[in-house]
Design an enzyme around this catalytic site. Structure first.
Site, PDB file in Angstrom:
ATOM      1  N   GLU A 290       1.576 -10.731  14.651  1.00 41.10           N
ATOM      2  CA  GLU A 290       2.197  -9.952  13.956  1.00 41.10           C
ATOM      3  C   GLU A 290       1.823  -9.304  13.571  1.00 41.10           C
ATOM      4  O   GLU A 290       1.724  -8.874  12.673  1.00 41.10           O
ATOM      5  CB  GLU A 290       2.273 -10.463  12.740  1.00 41.10           C
ATOM      6  CG  GLU A 290       3.294 -11.757  12.281  1.00 41.10           C
ATOM      7  CD  GLU A 290       2.386 -13.384  11.795  1.00 41.10           C
ATOM      8  OE1 GLU A 290       3.408 -14.662  11.347  1.00 41.10           O
ATOM      9  OE2 GLU A 290       1.750 -13.055  11.281  1.00 41.10           O
ATOM     10  N   PRO A 291       1.785  -8.001  13.783  1.00 45.43           N
ATOM     11  CA  PRO A 291       1.647  -6.760  13.656  1.00 45.43           C
ATOM     12  C   PRO A 291       1.976  -5.929  12.196  1.00 45.43           C
ATOM     13  O   PRO A 291       3.255  -5.726  12.589  1.00 45.43           O
ATOM     14  CB  PRO A 291       1.917  -5.491  14.800  1.00 45.43           C
ATOM     15  CG  PRO A 291       2.680  -6.319  15.659  1.00 45.43           C
ATOM     16  CD  PRO A 291       2.337  -7.708  15.764  1.00 45.43           C
ATOM     17  N   ARG A 293       0.409  -2.908  10.149  1.00 48.83           N
ATOM     18  CA  ARG A 293       0.097  -1.637   9.583  1.00 48.83           C
ATOM     19  C   ARG A 293      -0.214  -0.905  10.856  1.00 48.83           C
ATOM     20  O   ARG A 293       0.845   0.402  11.024  1.00 48.83           O
ATOM     21  CB  ARG A 293      -1.175  -2.025   9.283  1.00 48.83           C
ATOM     22  CG  ARG A 293      -2.434  -0.190   9.169  1.00 48.83           C
ATOM     23  CD  ARG A 293      -3.654  -0.680   8.319  1.00 48.83           C
ATOM     24  NE  ARG A 293      -4.072  -1.848   8.318  1.00 48.83           N
ATOM     25  CZ  ARG A 293      -4.489  -1.722   6.841  1.00 48.83           C
ATOM     26  NH1 ARG A 293      -4.152  -0.479   6.469  1.00 48.83           N
ATOM     27  NH2 ARG A 293      -4.585  -2.822   5.924  1.00 48.83           N
ATOM     28  N   ARG A 330      -4.199   2.363  -2.434  1.00 49.34           N
ATOM     29  CA  ARG A 330      -5.345   1.748  -2.069  1.00 49.34           C
ATOM     30  C   ARG A 330      -6.238   2.401  -2.029  1.00 49.34           C
ATOM     31  O   ARG A 330      -7.416   1.579  -1.671  1.00 49.34           O
ATOM     32  CB  ARG A 330      -4.822   2.440  -0.040  1.00 49.34           C
ATOM     33  CG  ARG A 330      -3.632   1.564  -0.004  1.00 49.34           C
ATOM     34  CD  ARG A 330      -2.771   1.366   1.514  1.00 49.34           C
ATOM     35  NE  ARG A 330      -3.877   0.691   2.431  1.00 49.34           N
ATOM     36  CZ  ARG A 330      -4.334   0.934   2.526  1.00 49.34           C
ATOM     37  NH1 ARG A 330      -5.590   1.947   2.579  1.00 49.34           N
ATOM     38  NH2 ARG A 330      -6.201   0.363   3.878  1.00 49.34           N
ATOM     39  N   TYR A 334      -8.839  -0.576  -2.551  1.00 50.51           N
ATOM     40  CA  TYR A 334      -9.768  -0.916  -0.906  1.00 50.51           C
ATOM     41  C   TYR A 334     -11.180   0.096  -1.624  1.00 50.51           C
ATOM     42  O   TYR A 334     -11.926   0.392  -0.281  1.00 50.51           O
ATOM     43  CB  TYR A 334      -9.330  -0.981  -0.455  1.00 50.51           C
ATOM     44  CG  TYR A 334      -8.142  -1.609  -0.438  1.00 50.51           C
ATOM     45  CD1 TYR A 334      -8.104  -3.340  -0.404  1.00 50.51           C
ATOM     46  CD2 TYR A 334      -6.588  -1.070  -0.275  1.00 50.51           C
ATOM     47  CE1 TYR A 334      -6.852  -4.300  -0.470  1.00 50.51           C
ATOM     48  CE2 TYR A 334      -5.494  -2.107  -0.395  1.00 50.51           C
ATOM     49  CZ  TYR A 334      -5.398  -3.379  -0.258  1.00 50.51           C
ATOM     50  OH  TYR A 334      -4.245  -4.216  -1.024  1.00 50.51           O
ATOM     51  N   CYS A 361      -2.833   8.582 -15.450  1.00 46.30           N
ATOM     52  CA  CYS A 361      -3.888   8.034 -16.829  1.00 46.30           C
ATOM     53  C   CYS A 361      -4.551   7.307 -16.563  1.00 46.30           C
ATOM     54  O   CYS A 361      -5.041   6.242 -17.072  1.00 46.30           O
ATOM     55  CB  CYS A 361      -3.002   7.849 -17.888  1.00 46.30           C
ATOM     56  SG  CYS A 361      -2.166   8.545 -18.898  1.00 46.30           S
ATOM     57  N   GLU A 362      -5.380   7.227 -15.523  1.00 50.24           N
ATOM     58  CA  GLU A 362      -6.158   6.588 -15.235  1.00 50.24           C
ATOM     59  C   GLU A 362      -7.625   7.729 -14.017  1.00 50.24           C
ATOM     60  O   GLU A 362      -7.034   8.645 -13.676  1.00 50.24           O
ATOM     61  CB  GLU A 362      -5.920   5.801 -13.809  1.00 50.24           C
ATOM     62  CG  GLU A 362      -4.966   4.117 -14.195  1.00 50.24           C
ATOM     63  CD  GLU A 362      -5.066   3.191 -14.667  1.00 50.24           C
ATOM     64  OE1 GLU A 362      -6.854   3.096 -14.338  1.00 50.24           O
ATOM     65  OE2 GLU A 362      -5.201   2.608 -15.176  1.00 50.24           O
ATOM     66  N   TYR A 390       1.630  -0.151   4.049  1.00 53.64           N
ATOM     67  CA  TYR A 390       1.244  -0.620   2.330  1.00 53.64           C
ATOM     68  C   TYR A 390       0.967   0.570   1.425  1.00 53.64           C
ATOM     69  O   TYR A 390       0.074   0.018   0.501  1.00 53.64           O
ATOM     70  CB  TYR A 390      -0.442  -1.149   2.320  1.00 53.64           C
ATOM     71  CG  TYR A 390      -0.486  -2.838   2.925  1.00 53.64           C
ATOM     72  CD1 TYR A 390       0.291  -2.995   3.537  1.00 53.64           C
ATOM     73  CD2 TYR A 390      -0.189  -2.088   4.593  1.00 53.64           C
ATOM     74  CE1 TYR A 390       0.218  -4.480   3.959  1.00 53.64           C
ATOM     75  CE2 TYR A 390      -0.458  -3.411   5.956  1.00 53.64           C
ATOM     76  CZ  TYR A 390      -0.550  -4.604   5.356  1.00 53.64           C
ATOM     77  OH  TYR A 390      -0.311  -5.437   5.916  1.00 53.64           O
TER      78      TYR A 390
HETATM   79  N1  LLP Z   1       0.167 -11.651   9.476  1.00 47.61           N
HETATM   80  C1  LLP Z   1       0.284 -12.085   8.247  1.00 47.61           C
HETATM   81  C2  LLP Z   1      -0.333 -13.767   7.700  1.00 47.61           C
HETATM   82  C3  LLP Z   1      -0.630 -11.826   7.136  1.00 47.61           C
HETATM   83  O1  LLP Z   1      -0.926 -11.619   6.131  1.00 47.61           O
HETATM   84  C4  LLP Z   1      -0.991 -10.107   7.481  1.00 47.61           C
HETATM   85  C5  LLP Z   1      -1.326  -9.035   6.425  1.00 47.61           C
HETATM   86  C6  LLP Z   1      -0.100  -9.265   8.741  1.00 47.61           C
HETATM   87  C7  LLP Z   1       0.163 -10.576   9.725  1.00 47.61           C
HETATM   88  C8  LLP Z   1      -0.219  -7.985   8.974  1.00 47.61           C
HETATM   89  O2  LLP Z   1      -1.304  -7.563   9.222  1.00 47.61           O
HETATM   90  P1  LLP Z   1      -1.101  -6.222   9.418  1.00 47.61           P
HETATM   91  O3  LLP Z   1      -1.237  -5.582  10.875  1.00 47.61           O
HETATM   92  O4  LLP Z   1      -0.969  -5.280   8.469  1.00 47.61           O
HETATM   93  O5  LLP Z   1      -2.953  -6.332   9.395  1.00 47.61           O
HETATM   94  N2  LLP Z   1      -2.540  -4.739   1.491  1.00 47.61           N
HETATM   95  C9  LLP Z   1      -3.916  -4.533   2.785  1.00 47.61           C
HETATM   96  C10 LLP Z   1      -3.403  -5.258   3.525  1.00 47.61           C
HETATM   97  C11 LLP Z   1      -3.301  -6.334   3.318  1.00 47.61           C
HETATM   98  C12 LLP Z   1      -3.228  -7.190   4.184  1.00 47.61           C
HETATM   99  C13 LLP Z   1      -1.733  -8.491   3.788  1.00 47.61           C
HETATM  100  N3  LLP Z   1      -1.382  -9.362   4.998  1.00 47.61           N
HETATM  101  C14 LLP Z   1      -3.957  -2.585   2.168  1.00 47.61           C
HETATM  102  O6  LLP Z   1      -3.994  -2.597   1.860  1.00 47.61           O
HETATM  103  O7  LLP Z   1      -4.493  -2.649   3.347  1.00 47.61           O
END
Ligand code: LLP
Length: 431
Positions: A290-291, A293, A330, A334, A361-362, A390
């Site tokens: 499940e990619p 990002r 982000r 983070y 305003c931060e 994201y």
């Molecule tokens: N599958 C599940 C169940 C997930 O919870 C996530 C991400 C993904 C797949 C996708 O993951 P990725 O391949 O994108 O790493 N907002 C944060 C990232 C939160 C990710 C949450 N879950 C950021 O901006 O870094």
């Protein structure tokens, strides 16, 4: 500068993406503006699919919509043959509006409402990824009521700690997500098996975190998952057929970042799953990934217009732009780091470090703490790289700023995937 996809500096010294001059795009569409390189989005989808096909017998790539989901993206992902992971009724609605094939939709979430579960059952989404005993009980009751049968994967916590920011770590023991491996997950399995008319146990899911550069935690998770699948077989006699290893592959935010390639990531994971299956004498499960990002992150840039420039003598020079934490939360959330160039002076050497601030305003509304830029002047254009994941999906209207539009660019043509919000949108729901 992050050299991703079709990004280049053209003959006029302007930043170009998808064959479009960003200076012209800013004039035509205004700023701030998200721009997505459609070619790279498609290429990343294909790289994932090909890599899986080459390194594993049967599997599926599922795009994690939370990274960036608008109808144009859902259509693109559908055309490229991927599945879609949705995590709310709203994401499901977006997918359906875009005509995404329901059998390729995977419904996630640690606290799905009864309404959302009903929506998922009504449209027969391919699979529901179940997060808790309570949710299982709800699905069984709903499925009985509706005369439906749902195919489910149980999400478990494999107890693997990935090296990433703690807010985006999810596989460890102390987490709100999923079933604890062991008794709790077995209880879930038994509950599913006790309702054969309502539920079918497709398999298990885990997701250890996001923006991960090491393959080892994934290998470890694969071993843990196969061991657990063998345990389930031993305890119940049931052999599950699917293993979903979640997302998590990292991307380049800084030039110094060196994540594994899509190909090496997928093949390492495929090898790990194959090996673990053999070790446990378990039939090779269908492998789902499940990619999010890694498909859309580097394909996006954000274009801002420079406004006020302020010198704090002996300390720093603030360059303020017309967006900020409302279009990219982000850095504030983070401590994420980004790189940027002046899109209208992309061929010029950097002369001094500046701090790029937003207009919220931060004090914490800083997009980049330190970036080397050519001499910056008011009305210059700043392009921040790797904002395709994201950013739009986490954007807000803080300070009542309208959200930027999203452009898809390809072969010298731009098309608006999302319109820029107006003041009317801001008050549209006010009573
Ligand atoms: N599958 C599940 C169940 C997930 O919870 C996530 C991400 C993904 C797949 C996708 O993951 P990725 O391949 O994108 O790493 N907002 C944060 C990232 C939160 C990710 C949450 N879950 C950021 O901006 O870094």
């Amino acid at each position: 500068m992050i050299q991703a996809g079709t990004i280049l500096v053209n003959g006029q010294g302007h930043l170009e993406i998808g064959g479009c001059d960003t200076v012209e795009l800013a004039q035509r569409y205004g700023t701030p503006l998200y721009i997505m390189d459609e070619e790279l989005l498609r290429k990343n989808c294909r790289r994932f699919r090909n890599a899986l096909r080459q390194s594993y017998s049967h599997g599926q790539i599922i795009f994690a919509g939370k990274a960036f989901l608008v109808q144009a993206m859902a259509r693109l992902v559908g055309e490229e043959g991927l599945g879609l992971d949705v995590v709310s009724g709203g994401e499901l609605y977006t997918a359906l509006k875009a005509g995404f094939p329901t059998e390729r939709i995977f419904f996630h979430g640690n606290n799905k409402s009864v309404k959302e579960l009903a929506e998922a059952l009504d449209v027969d989404t391919g699979r529901i990824i179940v997060d808790s005993i309570m949710e299982l009980e709800e699905i069984i009751a709903l499925a009985k009521e509706k005369g439906k049968k749902a195919s489910v994967l149980l999400r478990v916590r494999p107890g693997v700690e990935a090296h990433t920011h703690e807010y985006i770590q999810t596989g460890q023991e102390d987490s709100k997500f999923g079933f604890a491996l062991g008794d709790e997950a077995l209880e879930g399995v038994n509950l599913v098996l006790s309702a054969p008319d309502q539920l079918e146990l497709a398999g298990f899911h885990c997701h250890i975190g996001s923006q991960i550069f090491q393959v080892d935690p994934f290998r470890l998770a694969a071993q843990t998952m196969l061991k657990f699948m063998a345990l389930v077989r031993e305890k119940t006699g049931f052999v599950v057929s699917q293993l979903n290893m979640g997302g998590g592959l990292g991307i380049r935010y800084r030039s110094s970042d060196a994540p594994p390639t899509i190909e090496s990531f997928v093949s390492s994971l495929a090898t790990a799953v194959t090996r673990a299956a053999k070790e446990n004498d378990f039939p090779l499960p269908e492998l789902l990934l499940e990619p999010g990002r890694s498909i859309c992150g580097e394909a996006g840039i954000t274009l801002y217009r420079v406004g006020v420039i302020k010198e704090v003598p002996g300390i720093r020079r603030y360059v303020s732009v017309d967006g900020g934490m409302m279009d990219n939360i982000r850095p504030a959330l983070y401590g994420a780091e980004y790189e940027a160039v002046l899109a209208n002076k992309a061929d010029r050497e950097g002369v001094r470090n500046v701090t790029v601030a937003g207009k919220a305003c931060e004090s914490g509304d800083i997009i980049i703490n330190e970036v080397l830029l050519p001499e910056v002047e008011k009305d210059d254009l700043l392009a921040v790289f790797s904002t395709g994941a994201y950013c739009y999906s986490m954007a807000s209207n803080y300070n009542r700023n309208p959200r930027p539009g999203v452009l898809f660019v390809r072969n010298g043509k731009a098309r608006a995937a999302v319109r820029r919000e107006t003041y009317e949108h801001l008050v549209a729901l006010d009573m």
